[in-house]
Design an enzyme around this catalytic site. Structure first.
Site, PDB file in Angstrom:
ATOM      1  N   CYS A  27       0.784  -1.240   0.000  1.00  0.00           N
ATOM      2  CA  CYS A  27       0.000   0.000   0.000  1.00  0.00           C
ATOM      3  C   CYS A  27       0.816   1.291   0.000  1.00  0.00           C
ATOM      4  O   CYS A  27       0.475   2.229  -0.742  1.00  0.00           O
ATOM      5  CB  CYS A  27      -1.028  -0.010   1.128  1.00  0.00           C
ATOM      6  SG  CYS A  27      -0.541  -0.849   2.618  1.00  0.00           S
TER       7      CYS A  27
ATOM      8  N   ARG B 249       7.065 -11.284   5.296  1.00  0.00           N
ATOM      9  CA  ARG B 249       6.735 -11.017   6.695  1.00  0.00           C
ATOM     10  C   ARG B 249       7.317 -12.136   7.560  1.00  0.00           C
ATOM     11  O   ARG B 249       7.246 -13.313   7.198  1.00  0.00           O
ATOM     12  CB  ARG B 249       5.221 -10.951   6.894  1.00  0.00           C
ATOM     13  CG  ARG B 249       4.544  -9.869   6.067  1.00  0.00           C
ATOM     14  CD  ARG B 249       3.035  -9.896   6.242  1.00  0.00           C
ATOM     15  NE  ARG B 249       2.390  -8.961   5.321  1.00  0.00           N
ATOM     16  CZ  ARG B 249       1.066  -8.840   5.184  1.00  0.00           C
ATOM     17  NH1 ARG B 249       0.265  -9.595   5.923  1.00  0.00           N
ATOM     18  NH2 ARG B 249       0.564  -7.986   4.319  1.00  0.00           N
TER      19      ARG B 249
ATOM     20  N   GLN C 292       0.663 -11.082  -2.720  1.00  0.00           N
ATOM     21  CA  GLN C 292      -0.680 -10.594  -2.385  1.00  0.00           C
ATOM     22  C   GLN C 292      -1.477 -10.308  -3.644  1.00  0.00           C
ATOM     23  O   GLN C 292      -0.979  -9.705  -4.591  1.00  0.00           O
ATOM     24  CB  GLN C 292      -0.590  -9.313  -1.553  1.00  0.00           C
ATOM     25  CG  GLN C 292      -0.402  -9.528  -0.082  1.00  0.00           C
ATOM     26  CD  GLN C 292      -0.546  -8.222   0.672  1.00  0.00           C
ATOM     27  OE1 GLN C 292      -0.007  -7.196   0.280  1.00  0.00           O
ATOM     28  NE2 GLN C 292      -1.280  -8.252   1.762  1.00  0.00           N
TER      29      GLN C 292
ATOM     30  N   ASP D 182      -3.531  -7.976  -4.513  1.00  0.00           N
ATOM     31  CA  ASP D 182      -3.714  -6.683  -3.849  1.00  0.00           C
ATOM     32  C   ASP D 182      -4.321  -5.650  -4.794  1.00  0.00           C
ATOM     33  O   ASP D 182      -4.048  -5.648  -5.994  1.00  0.00           O
ATOM     34  CB  ASP D 182      -2.338  -6.188  -3.374  1.00  0.00           C
ATOM     35  CG  ASP D 182      -2.428  -5.288  -2.162  1.00  0.00           C
ATOM     36  OD1 ASP D 182      -3.544  -5.046  -1.678  1.00  0.00           O
ATOM     37  OD2 ASP D 182      -1.371  -4.831  -1.704  1.00  0.00           O
TER      38      ASP D 182
ATOM     39  N   HIS E 255      -5.976  -1.285  -4.529  1.00  0.00           N
ATOM     40  CA  HIS E 255      -6.422  -0.143  -3.749  1.00  0.00           C
ATOM     41  C   HIS E 255      -7.371   0.692  -4.586  1.00  0.00           C
ATOM     42  O   HIS E 255      -7.133   0.916  -5.775  1.00  0.00           O
ATOM     43  CB  HIS E 255      -5.233   0.700  -3.290  1.00  0.00           C
ATOM     44  CG  HIS E 255      -4.363  -0.030  -2.315  1.00  0.00           C
ATOM     45  ND1 HIS E 255      -3.279  -0.787  -2.717  1.00  0.00           N
ATOM     46  CD2 HIS E 255      -4.442  -0.169  -0.970  1.00  0.00           C
ATOM     47  CE1 HIS E 255      -2.718  -1.343  -1.660  1.00  0.00           C
ATOM     48  NE2 HIS E 255      -3.404  -0.988  -0.588  1.00  0.00           N
TER      49      HIS E 255
ATOM     50  N   LYS F 241     -14.303  -2.973   7.986  1.00  0.00           N
ATOM     51  CA  LYS F 241     -13.971  -3.877   6.892  1.00  0.00           C
ATOM     52  C   LYS F 241     -15.057  -4.933   6.755  1.00  0.00           C
ATOM     53  O   LYS F 241     -15.877  -5.142   7.652  1.00  0.00           O
ATOM     54  CB  LYS F 241     -12.630  -4.558   7.143  1.00  0.00           C
ATOM     55  CG  LYS F 241     -12.629  -5.477   8.367  1.00  0.00           C
ATOM     56  CD  LYS F 241     -11.315  -6.237   8.489  1.00  0.00           C
ATOM     57  CE  LYS F 241     -11.341  -7.148   9.728  1.00  0.00           C
ATOM     58  NZ  LYS F 241     -10.156  -8.021   9.792  1.00  0.00           N
TER      59      LYS F 241
ATOM     60  N   HIS G 105      -8.384  -0.759   0.911  1.00  0.00           N
ATOM     61  CA  HIS G 105      -7.535  -1.906   0.585  1.00  0.00           C
ATOM     62  C   HIS G 105      -8.465  -3.056   0.198  1.00  0.00           C
ATOM     63  O   HIS G 105      -9.497  -3.260   0.845  1.00  0.00           O
ATOM     64  CB  HIS G 105      -6.713  -2.356   1.791  1.00  0.00           C
ATOM     65  CG  HIS G 105      -5.887  -1.284   2.414  1.00  0.00           C
ATOM     66  ND1 HIS G 105      -4.555  -1.093   2.110  1.00  0.00           N
ATOM     67  CD2 HIS G 105      -6.199  -0.345   3.338  1.00  0.00           C
ATOM     68  CE1 HIS G 105      -4.081  -0.085   2.820  1.00  0.00           C
ATOM     69  NE2 HIS G 105      -5.057   0.381   3.585  1.00  0.00           N
TER      70      HIS G 105
END
Length: 594
Positions: free
Chosen positions: A288, A317, A335, A337, A339, A419, A465
């Site tokens: 992000c 991670r 990910q 991912d 946005h 969320k 996200h």
């Protein structure tokens, strides 16, 4: 309400079983020190410090003792003691871990400590005492003796802290009926057969190499082929749904992570920095902040919004070695991912579309049983109340519009925004947490994101996200287990295998193979170096959707004898008809039985 009562009663049963377990262990090891023993989703556990290491055979002995305790119909009787007397009792009882827990309670302000006693009904003698707030069933005789089973011994650090002593944890399953236990045990056996780690090895899909680095995935050619199919479908679907693709670096200067807040609240999950030109750089745990840098690269107008940016971004991670689990818990993953950056007026439509898109993706891969969980504003949060209210309302209305079953998780949102999580049930009824649509009122403030509105003034955009599949690694693990390695034709790494009956028909077999390959099908050819039965068996074990067996009749008729892995049917097709069969199945993305 009835469902809550059933759940509450099952928790009582499971918690009571944990006390019976502790009593049985103390009978076997009088010097045992007791840790904690809660009810959990499928049963219970209890932690112990013991004079020797348990072995699997001990579980049968402990189970037998538990059944005897249950048959004695001992009563569960609760009572409270003043803090000082409770401490004196625990010292005399010589239970150091309970003493530590009691001390923690007293420091937090508790004036009394609750205990439960197991009392023999015939003579009133106390058979067992545990420091516990309950609740429990009325007596051990109320426990369904045929509906529990001890199944595992594991290590567990006291209070989950690696600096503390490792205790021995005994796990047990417990249900209210024997039928429920049997059903659960059957599912466990089915889950073992579907374990993606085993199938990943058997089908040559991926591997993990401890010496080279635990928690890092090596995609083998067949696994990589499936990943490519997933990625291609993902990218094409995103482009059709108005997303732009972006690519971002794998590392960033410490400034980026300080600004995002990751170094403040997430550093323990980030890898140590590397020094470049006397500056600290960190490998990214998230994508992000990089997307925000692209946004802030130019002055933005409301006319440019909404912006929907997607990336298959690989992140790293740190996870403790004890929690690493095949593809499901890793240290490096890609990910799925994206946005969404938009105006307040656009947010409702964007959330509805993001949820619709999520459902489309899951259903395309054969998952229909989906439930949503909407998490709302916690006590500590950032962002204006009006934004929280609008965001939460958008999530609820999106779920309602899609006719999606959902539950509210009041106060369960992250501090930076509400969320909606999607949980997916697989072929054997297991629920997996996968998709997330997460509002973020924190990063737009931290990075001072702006756009020029119709009024000519600067405004703060909404940022969402959004991960549909979660990560490619975890999604692939789910996919393997859902289909037990027998993938739908459109995903399968090998769609067909050509098997000649003998080497006399190699020429025709190779002609069929070449024709299929030239038409773009993923196909293999197995020459007649081994017996026909062994080659068919190998194709069966590889779970290839279609076997094309060719011999004299097939060569003379210009046909193929097609055997389906899933249905076990065998039919003769003209090649043109077989192409149609394949094309229809691929075009419709038929998933078939999982």
């Amino acid at each position: 309400m009835a469902k809550e009562n059933i759940s509450s009663n099952l928790d009582k049963i499971r918690h009571s079983f944990s006390h019976v377990l502790a009593q049985a262990v103390l009978e076997m090891f009088p010097e045992a020190k007791l840790g904690i023993g809660p009810a959990i989703d499928n049963g219970f556990y209890y932690d112990f410090e013991l004079p020797r290491t348990l072995i699997p055979e001990d579980l049968k002995i402990i189970e037998k003792k538990m059944k005897k305790i249950i048959s004695q119909n001992q009563k569960f009787v609760s009572g409270k003691q003043p803090a000082d007397k409770a401490m004196d009792f625990l010292k005399e009882y010589n239970q150091k871990y309970k003493l530590e827990l009691a001390s923690d309670l007293i420091k937090s302000g508790e004036k009394e400590i609750c205990f439960y006693e197991n009392i023999q009904p015939e003579n009133g003698s106390i058979k067992f005492v545990d420091m516990c707030a309950g609740p429990h069933v009325e007596s051990t005789g109320k426990l369904p003796v045929k509906a529990f089973k001890l199944y595992s011994i594991a290590g567990a650090y006291w209070k989950g802290d690696e600096k503390n002593l490792m205790l021995q944890r005994i796990y047990g399953y417990a249900f209210s009926r024997k039928e429920d236990l049997d059903d659960y045990l059957n599912k466990i056996e089915e889950a073992k057969k579907r374990d993606h780690r085993k199938l990943g090895k058997d089908l040559d899909l991926f591997s993990v190499h401890e010496k080279a680095g635990p928690g890092l995935i090596y995609w083998h050619p067949k696994g990589a082929r499936i990943r490519h199919i997933i990625e291609t479908f993902w990218k094409e679907a995103h482009i059709k749904n108005g997303y732009e693709m972006v690519y971002t670096p794998h590392i960033g200067r410490s400034w980026l992570w300080e600004t995002s807040g990751h170094l403040g609240f997430y550093r323990e999950n980030m890898y140590a920095p590397m020094n470049i030109d006397e500056e600290e750089y960190f490998i990214k745990p998230m994508n992000c902040p990089f997307h925000i840098m692209i946004y802030n690269n130019s002055k933005r107008s409301y006319r440019e919004l909404p912006m929907r940016w997607a990336e298959l971004g690989t992140v790293y991670r740190y996870e403790h070695s004890g929690v690493l689990h095949g593809l499901l818990r890793v240290r490096g993953f890609t990910q799925d991912d994206a946005h969404i950056i938009c105006t307040p007026e656009q947010i409702q439509d964007e959330i509805i579309e993001a949820l619709r898109f999520s459902l489309f993706m899951w259903k395309s891969f054969g998952f229909e049983d989906i439930k949503a969980y909407i998490a709302t504003k916690p006590d500590k949060s950032v962002g204006e109340k009006s934004r929280w209210d609008q965001a939460t309302k958008s999530l609820i209305e999106a779920a309602e519009k899609e006719g999606l079953s959902f539950e509210m998780d009041e106060g369960g949102g992250a501090f930076y925004g509400p969320k909606i999580d999607l949980k997916i049930k697989d072929a054997i009824g297991r629920e997996w947490q996968m998709s997330t649509i997460q509002f973020d009122f924190n990063l737009p403030e931290r990075f001072d994101m702006k756009y020029i509105g119709q009024d000519g003034k600067e405004h703060r955009p909404y940022m969402v996200h959004r991960a549909l599949l979660g990560s490619l690694e975890r999604f692939f693990g789910l996919l393997v287990e859902h289909y037990s390695g027998s993938f739908p034709l459109w995903i399968s790494p090998v769609q067909a295998v050509v098997i000649p009956v003998s080497d006399n028909f190699d020429a025709y077999g190779e002609k069929v193979y070449t024709e299929l390959k030239n038409k773009g099908y993923r196909v293999e050819y197995v020459s007649a170096d081994d017996s026909l039965n062994k080659r068919i068996r190998k194709a069966e074990l590889s779970k290839i959707p279609y076997m094309l067996i060719v011999g004299e009749k097939e060569e003379n008729d210009k046909t193929v004898s097609v055997r389906s892995y899933k249905t076990k049917d065998q039919k003769v097709y003209k090649m043109v008809d077989f192409y149609k069969l394949m094309n229809d199945e691929i075009k419709n993305k038929e998933t078939g039985p999982a």
